[in-house]
Design a protein around this motif. Structure first.
Motif, PDB file in Angstrom:
ATOM      1  N   VAL B 144      14.760   1.536  -0.233  1.00  0.00           N
ATOM      2  CA  VAL B 144      13.878   1.835   1.092  1.00  0.00           C
ATOM      3  C   VAL B 144      14.423   2.806   1.821  1.00  0.00           C
ATOM      4  N   ASP B 147      12.651   5.851   0.347  1.00  0.00           N
ATOM      5  CA  ASP B 147      11.189   6.009   0.599  1.00  0.00           C
ATOM      6  C   ASP B 147      11.151   6.373   2.172  1.00  0.00           C
ATOM      7  N   ASP B 151       9.111   9.827   3.177  1.00  0.00           N
ATOM      8  CA  ASP B 151       8.018   9.742   4.350  1.00  0.00           C
ATOM      9  C   ASP B 151       8.283  10.849   5.531  1.00  0.00           C
ATOM     10  N   THR B 198       5.985   3.208  10.405  1.00  0.00           N
ATOM     11  CA  THR B 198       6.007   2.913   8.987  1.00  0.00           C
ATOM     12  C   THR B 198       7.743   2.525   8.397  1.00  0.00           C
ATOM     13  N   ARG B 202       9.278  -0.608   7.037  1.00  0.00           N
ATOM     14  CA  ARG B 202      10.065  -0.695   5.720  1.00  0.00           C
ATOM     15  C   ARG B 202      11.348  -1.398   6.004  1.00  0.00           C
ATOM     16  N   SER B 207       5.286  -6.174   3.669  1.00  0.00           N
ATOM     17  CA  SER B 207       4.482  -6.281   2.513  1.00  0.00           C
ATOM     18  C   SER B 207       3.657  -5.150   2.386  1.00  0.00           C
ATOM     19  N   ASN B 208       2.968  -4.923   1.309  1.00  0.00           N
ATOM     20  CA  ASN B 208       2.127  -3.620   1.239  1.00  0.00           C
ATOM     21  C   ASN B 208       0.891  -3.927   2.263  1.00  0.00           C
ATOM     22  N   GLU B 209       0.404  -5.076   2.399  1.00  0.00           N
ATOM     23  CA  GLU B 209      -0.718  -5.425   3.515  1.00  0.00           C
ATOM     24  C   GLU B 209      -0.156  -5.101   4.855  1.00  0.00           C
ATOM     25  N   GLN B 210       0.896  -5.577   4.996  1.00  0.00           N
ATOM     26  CA  GLN B 210       1.435  -5.221   6.532  1.00  0.00           C
ATOM     27  C   GLN B 210       1.432  -3.739   6.898  1.00  0.00           C
ATOM     28  N   LEU B 211       2.087  -3.254   5.559  1.00  0.00           N
ATOM     29  CA  LEU B 211       2.498  -1.516   6.014  1.00  0.00           C
ATOM     30  C   LEU B 211       1.098  -1.081   6.071  1.00  0.00           C
ATOM     31  N   ILE B 212       0.161  -1.392   5.599  1.00  0.00           N
ATOM     32  CA  ILE B 212      -1.423  -0.678   5.380  1.00  0.00           C
ATOM     33  C   ILE B 212      -1.875  -1.007   6.962  1.00  0.00           C
ATOM     34  N   GLN B 215      -0.116   1.086   9.466  1.00  0.00           N
ATOM     35  CA  GLN B 215      -0.369   2.491   9.455  1.00  0.00           C
ATOM     36  C   GLN B 215      -1.605   2.837  10.118  1.00  0.00           C
TER      37      GLN B 215
END
Lengths: 303, 303
Positions: B144, B147, B151, B198, B202, B207-212, B215
């Motif tokens: 993490v 990542d 970013d 973001t 992280r 989750s990926n959905e939450q991240l999207i 953002q």
């Protein structure tokens, strides 16, 4: 073919591999203002010995003798060359050393203007850390990549290279002691060499003992490199160096030959190189030959 | 006590926590030339809303509602404030915007000279990446943290904030389209807000959905923030803003009110804020209230 010409061949070949890798360091589909991309690439492509990135590749291979370790080290090699390049762009600015030429080409700000040169430096510095993260795609673990990020930030930052440059500027009117001179050189020059060898060793999977021995090697080599630079500035050949000599004298910079004399400086380079090679012997490396050869090459270089 | 005063209290309290953390961002035992350390801290301590670091903390807590996530996010919060601060130091330089005052205090180069201001910026930029690595000590995984490094390098670098600043400088004589203006704002301002949300998400383990969804929230919020800045520059109160208004007009900068009119600009801020809040609702967060409150606060701010 003698050992020295083989070394020159290795260095030339590696430099050209690194230059190839640098060409694609910024993904082509990234939206970067055209002139900013051009300014960054102008200095990145301006040549030089590529010593720091070569040390990354060579240290990786020295610890872990296969092509995978060397290949995995390329993103890190690009990273350190970006850091070195940004530092040259910012150092050349009118507010700093105010240089018009670097390696026979106009300096960045003479071509793109001061504002763009500052931003090109900032962009390269920032992108170096992106490059480090890309090593993971070559099989380097996240933990090792993160250790390398941490090393890079420490050795290139305020307690490393940036600190050395600040000390140099602050001391310009009054560096009088060997201690001050050593602080400046340690951080302005040796810290990036230390980073290169350490990062390469990490990529190669070095043990703690190997890391310590290689760091001793790097610290001796870094200082030897700088003292040799001071010597060449006094007695080197302008054509071979690609820059005017005597610039330290003209800028009244305190150097090793100035402080301890030319003969003593030459003896110091010899002694430091011998000590660097002794440290290397302790590291129990899979393929130490090229690091030995680089140490010998640097002490005998004329540019 | 109404909702808005609670929000102001939260923002004030968080800003003071961040300022506390920034005081020890550079380890005390690190050898840093005294004046360089002072120059970096001068700008780091110069105040401001601390919006970006607050967003890091708040996003972490929104995803994972406990004190550990918030605590783990502090090193990242410090990192983004260092990036923001370095960008202000470099932007204020004579070769760039040539500003003498910032938040009512002399700009960095007016106090420490241009060379030291360039180096203070370089030092802060580099150290931001060190700060990110320190999150691991608070339980953030190496993956993490890496990542987040990636970013940060992307959003603050040549394809992010530095690119936006370059486009701004290159376009100063000729930004005529909304498209160009959006490019500049997206990268000069929104990219760091995008990073903050973001990175916090992280750290909170989104989750990926939450991240999207987060953002999308960040991109709407970032643009709303910038349009509001343009509005306040025209009609704001100098005392509250801590800087002269009408500076965009004087510098002939193209702004939203200039291009689409004042009423349309105000409507745009309202619309973007509503869209930001809609995105937030899709994120299924453990504790979304404070992010909602920050969005409302920013649209109604007068400084």
């Amino acid at each position: 073919m003698n050992a020295s010409s083989t070394t020159v061949e290795y260095l030339t070949h590696s430099a050209s591999e690194i230059e190839q890798a640098l060409l694609t360091a910024f993904p082509h589909d990234w939206q970067i203002p055209h002139q900013l991309r051009e300014a960054m690439m102008y200095s990145l492509e301006a040549g030089g010995k590529r010593l720091r990135p070569i040390l990354v590749l060579t240290a990786a291979e020295a610890v872990h003798n296969d092509n995978l370790a060397r290949k995995a080290a390329f993103p890190i090699a690009c990273a350190i060359e970006m850091i070195h390049t940004y530092s040259l762009i910012h150092d050349d600015l009118p507010a700093m050393d105010n240089d018009d030429y670097r390696r026979g080409k106009l300096t960045n700000h003479k071509v793109y203007g001061e504002a763009m040169a500052i931003l090109a430096g900032d962009g390269l510095l920032t992108h170096a850390f992106y490059a480090v993260t890309q090593a993971v795609k070559q099989g380097v673990s996240a933990q090792v990549a993160l250790d390398i990020v941490s090393d890079l930030a420490e050795l290139a930052g305020a307690t490393g290279m940036v600190g050395g440059q600040a000390a140099d500027i602050l001391g310009e009117q009054g560096v009088t002691s060997l201690e001050q001179l050593e602080f400046i050189h340690l951080h302005k020059t040796s810290d990036l060499i230390m980073f290169s060898v350490t990062a390469g060793a990490r990529v190669g999977g070095a043990s703690n003992e190997q890391l310590i021995a290689l760091q001793e090697f790097a610290s001796k080599l870094g200082l030897a490199f700088q003292v040799q630079d001071d010597i060449l500035d006094l007695i080197g050949d302008e054509a071979k160096l690609g820059k005017p000599t005597q610039s330290d004298v003209q800028q009244q910079k305190v150097t090793y030959p100035y402080l301890i004399g030319m003969e003593e400086s030459k003896a110091l380079v010899e002694r430091l190189t011998a000590e660097a090679k002794q440290a290397l012997m302790k590291a129990d490396l899979a393929k130490p030959e090229r690091l030995f050869a680089i140490a010998d090459y640097l002490v005998n270089r004329d540019h």
